[in-house]
Scaffold this active site. Structure first.
Site, PDB file in Angstrom:
ATOM      1  N   LEU A  24     -33.588  30.284  22.462  1.00 47.29           N
ATOM      2  CA  LEU A  24     -32.941  29.052  22.014  1.00 47.29           C
ATOM      3  C   LEU A  24     -33.071  28.883  20.506  1.00 47.29           C
ATOM      4  O   LEU A  24     -34.114  29.172  19.933  1.00 47.29           O
ATOM      5  CB  LEU A  24     -33.556  27.837  22.719  1.00 47.29           C
ATOM      6  CG  LEU A  24     -33.483  27.842  24.247  1.00 47.29           C
ATOM      7  CD1 LEU A  24     -34.055  26.549  24.801  1.00 47.29           C
ATOM      8  CD2 LEU A  24     -32.062  28.045  24.750  1.00 47.29           C
TER       9      LEU A  24
ATOM     10  N   GLY B 234     -35.706  32.044  25.671  1.00 50.26           N
ATOM     11  CA  GLY B 234     -34.378  31.972  26.283  1.00 50.26           C
ATOM     12  C   GLY B 234     -33.734  33.339  26.470  1.00 50.26           C
ATOM     13  O   GLY B 234     -32.937  33.534  27.389  1.00 50.26           O
TER      14      GLY B 234
ATOM     15  N   ASN C 293     -42.381  32.691  25.972  1.00 49.11           N
ATOM     16  CA  ASN C 293     -43.492  32.391  25.057  1.00 49.11           C
ATOM     17  C   ASN C 293     -43.463  30.956  24.532  1.00 49.11           C
ATOM     18  O   ASN C 293     -44.015  30.661  23.470  1.00 49.11           O
ATOM     19  CB  ASN C 293     -43.458  33.375  23.873  1.00 49.11           C
ATOM     20  CG  ASN C 293     -42.187  33.241  23.052  1.00 49.11           C
ATOM     21  OD1 ASN C 293     -41.119  33.023  23.601  1.00 49.11           O
ATOM     22  ND2 ASN C 293     -42.294  33.380  21.747  1.00 49.11           N
ATOM     23  N   GLU C 294     -42.813  30.048  25.267  1.00 52.19           N
ATOM     24  CA  GLU C 294     -42.667  28.656  24.806  1.00 52.19           C
ATOM     25  C   GLU C 294     -43.994  28.020  24.416  1.00 52.19           C
ATOM     26  O   GLU C 294     -44.070  27.273  23.443  1.00 52.19           O
ATOM     27  CB  GLU C 294     -41.987  27.811  25.891  1.00 52.19           C
ATOM     28  CG  GLU C 294     -40.473  27.969  25.972  1.00 52.19           C
ATOM     29  CD  GLU C 294     -39.997  29.227  26.678  1.00 52.19           C
ATOM     30  OE1 GLU C 294     -38.784  29.397  26.805  1.00 52.19           O
ATOM     31  OE2 GLU C 294     -40.836  30.066  27.090  1.00 52.19           O
TER      32      GLU C 294
END
Length: 278
Positions: free
Chosen positions: A85, A130, A154-155
Site C-alpha cells: 500500500l 499489500g 510486515n505491517e
C-alpha cells in the site's frame, strides 16, 4: 480493448489482445486463454488509489471476457513485485480520502481472492505487506529463487495492524501458528524461508519464472472450469463473506485508526526512514 491485427494466413500465431493503462500492462493470448498482467508503476509498484483502480478494472475486464480463463500476475520492474500500500495515501489526508482509498483496497482483494479465473503469482522481486496480500490472494505462488527477495505481511514494523481479512488470507495459506508469529513480528521472509513456511509454492531461477508460471497454469487449466471454480468458491466463501458483511465497519475502523496522531507520526517516521535509505 485494442485488438492486435490478426496474423496473415500461414503464420500460426494466436491472436493476442493487449490493453495497457498507465500502471498495468495486460496481454491476453486467446488460444491459451491466459492473460499476462504486469505491474509497471515505478519505482516500486506501490498500491496507490490510481493503481488499485486500474488493477480492479483490468481484473474485471478479464473476468468478463469469455476468452480468458487464467491470469499470471508479475512485475515489469526488476527486483520488486509490489511494495504494498502507498503510504502517502494514508498520511496527512482527509477522512474522505482514507475512506475512498480503503474501499479500493477491499475491492481489489474481493475481486482477486474471489476470482473465477486461475490466478498465478510470478513473484519476481520483494513483496512486502499489500504486495504479499496480492500474492496470497492468488491460487498459486512461484517466487524467484533469490534470498535477497523477501515476502511477508510486515505491517507491525510500521506500527500498523494487518486487517482481519489480510490475516484470514494468510492463515489459510500458512496455518495459524506461522501466521501468528509472522504477523506479530512483522516478518519479511527471504524466498527460501518463504518456501519452507508454505508462503510460496515453488522457487525457480528468475529467468525460468514465467515459463514455470505458464506450465503451472496449463496444469490448472487442464481441469473443467466449473469443478475448479465451485471448489475454490467453497474453500474461500467464508472469508470473502466476512469482509462483505463487515465492509463499512472495516472502513470506519481503518479511518479511525489511521487518523490517530500516534499512527500518523509512525507513518511519517517510516517515510523519513525510507527517504534516508534512497
Amino acid at each position: 480493448w485494442n485488438r492486435v491485427p490478426r496474423q496473415p494466413p500461414g503464420l500460426l500465431l494466436a491472436p493476442h489482445r493487449a490493453f495497457s493503462n498507465n500502471k498495468i500492462q495486460v496481454d491476453l493470448d486467446e488460444s491459451s486463454g491466459v492473460a499476462m498482467m504486469k505491474f509497471k508503476s515505478p519505482p516500486v509498484n506501490s498500491l496507490s488509489l490510481d493503481f488499485l483502480t486500474e488493477f480492479s478494472i483490468s481484473l474485471e475486464k478479464l473476468e468478463n471476457d469469455r476468452a480468458c480463463r487464467g491470469v499470471i500476475i508479475t512485475s515489469a520492474i526488476p527486483k520488486i513485485f509490489s511494495s504494498g500500500l502507498d503510504i502517502t495515501e494514508m498520511c496527512g489526508k482527509n477522512v474522505e480520502h482514507y475512506g475512498e482509498f480503503w474501499r479500493a483496497v477491499q475491492e481489489i482483494w474481493l475481486r482477486l481472492y474471489g476470482s473465477n479465473m486461475v490466478t498465478v503469482a510470478a513473484v519476481n522481486g520483494s513483496s512486502p505487506a499489500g504486495g504479499c496480500l496480492v500474492a496470497l490472494s492468488c491460487d498459486y505462488r512461484i517466487m524467484a529463487e533469490n534470498p535477497k527477495f523477501t515476502i511477508g505481511l510486515n505491517e507491525a514494523q510500521l506500527g500498523i495492524v494487518a486487517p482481519f481479512w489480510f490475516k484470514d488470507t494468510f492463515v489459510n495459506v500458512v496455518g495459524h501458528r506461522i501466521a501468528e508469529r509472522s504477523l506479530q513480528l512483522g516478518s519479511l521472509h527471504p524466498a527460501p524461508e518463504a518456501l519452507k513456511l508454505g508462503l510460496v509454492d515453488e522457487l525457480v531461477p528468475e529467468e525460468k519464472l514465467l515459463e514455470k508460471a505458464s506450465a503451472v497454469m496449463a496444469q490448472w487449466l487442464a481441469l473443467p472450469d466449473h469443478a475448479r471454480q465451485l471448489t475454490k468458491s467453497m474453500m474461500r466463501k467464508t472469508v470473502l463473506d466476512r469482509l462483505v458483511a463487515h465492509r463499512e465497519e472495516d472502513i470506519k475502523y481503518f479511518i479511525n485508526f489511521i487518523s490517530k496522531e500516534s499512527i500518523q507520526k509512525s507513518l511519517r517516521m517510516y517515510m523519513e526512514m525510507l527517504k534516508k535509505k534512497k
